[in-house]
Motif scaffolding. Structure first.
Motif, PDB file in Angstrom:
ATOM      1  N   HIS A  98       0.791  -1.126  -0.024  1.00  0.00           N
ATOM      2  CA  HIS A  98      -0.079   0.069   0.019  1.00  0.00           C
ATOM      3  C   HIS A  98       0.868   1.168  -0.056  1.00  0.00           C
ATOM      4  O   HIS A  98       1.388   1.349   0.983  1.00  0.00           O
ATOM      5  CB  HIS A  98      -0.779   0.031   1.384  1.00  0.00           C
TER       6      HIS A  98
ATOM      7  N   HIS B 215       1.514   5.430  -0.570  1.00  0.00           N
ATOM      8  CA  HIS B 215       0.996   6.627  -0.422  1.00  0.00           C
ATOM      9  C   HIS B 215       1.743   7.658  -1.128  1.00  0.00           C
ATOM     10  O   HIS B 215       2.817   8.008  -0.860  1.00  0.00           O
ATOM     11  CB  HIS B 215       1.159   6.947   1.251  1.00  0.00           C
TER      12      HIS B 215
ATOM     13  N   VAL C 182      -7.159   4.905  -3.909  1.00  0.00           N
ATOM     14  CA  VAL C 182      -7.899   5.287  -2.956  1.00  0.00           C
ATOM     15  C   VAL C 182      -7.404   6.913  -3.114  1.00  0.00           C
ATOM     16  O   VAL C 182      -6.398   7.182  -3.006  1.00  0.00           O
ATOM     17  CB  VAL C 182      -7.762   4.960  -1.649  1.00  0.00           C
TER      18      VAL C 182
ATOM     19  N   THR D 158      -2.740   5.123  -2.355  1.00  0.00           N
ATOM     20  CA  THR D 158      -3.580   6.188  -1.781  1.00  0.00           C
ATOM     21  C   THR D 158      -3.112   7.646  -2.228  1.00  0.00           C
ATOM     22  O   THR D 158      -1.710   7.961  -2.019  1.00  0.00           O
ATOM     23  CB  THR D 158      -3.797   6.019  -0.466  1.00  0.00           C
TER      24      THR D 158
END
Length: 133
Positions: free
Chosen positions: A84, A86, A130, A109
């Motif tokens: 994940h 960012h 996201v 994200t």
């Protein structure tokens, strides 16, 4: 499930606070690693001992191919179920490292007002995106 969150750094800020809070909550039922592409410094030492592992890499200015190899090695060693990222720089390095390490799932994200679709082949290599502001 093993999840690796990848951020540019862990300096004090909204993105960093959100990632650390997500990692803390996720660590109750999962194995969580937060990987900062930049080395530890005084302002980010407050995030230690929150139930998840923190790894600091040592990104150099510009295109850092050594960092790509370090991140690939990390993904091969840890074998995460989810990577994940960012924001931009962590996504670019992780998308390439994921390819070499064969990591199964990549989530990106986008925090703030960063452009959602930048040109280039890497920007569509995530499984999920996201967007938060």
């Amino acid at each position: 499930m093993k999840i690796i969150h990848i951020v540019l750094n862990l300096d004090i800020g909204g993105l960093e606070n959100l990632v650390c809070e997500m990692a803390r909550i996720q660590s109750h039922k999962n194995e969580i690693i937060v990987c900062s592409l930049e080395p530890e410094n005084i302002s980010n030492r407050v995030v230690k001992n929150n139930g998840f592992k923190i790894i600091h890499l040592h990104r150099r200015q510009g295109k850092d191919f050594r960092l790509l190899f370090e991140l690939t090695r990390l993904l091969k060693r840890e074998k995460p179920d989810v990577v994940h990222t960012h924001n931009g720089a962590p996504f670019i390095y992780a998308a390439l490292a994921r390819f070499f390490a064969r990591a199964p799932l990549l989530i990106n994200t986008r925090h703030g007002e960063e452009i959602l679709h930048k040109p280039g082949f890497l920007w569509n290599k995530y499984d999920y995106i996201v967007a938060i502001s």
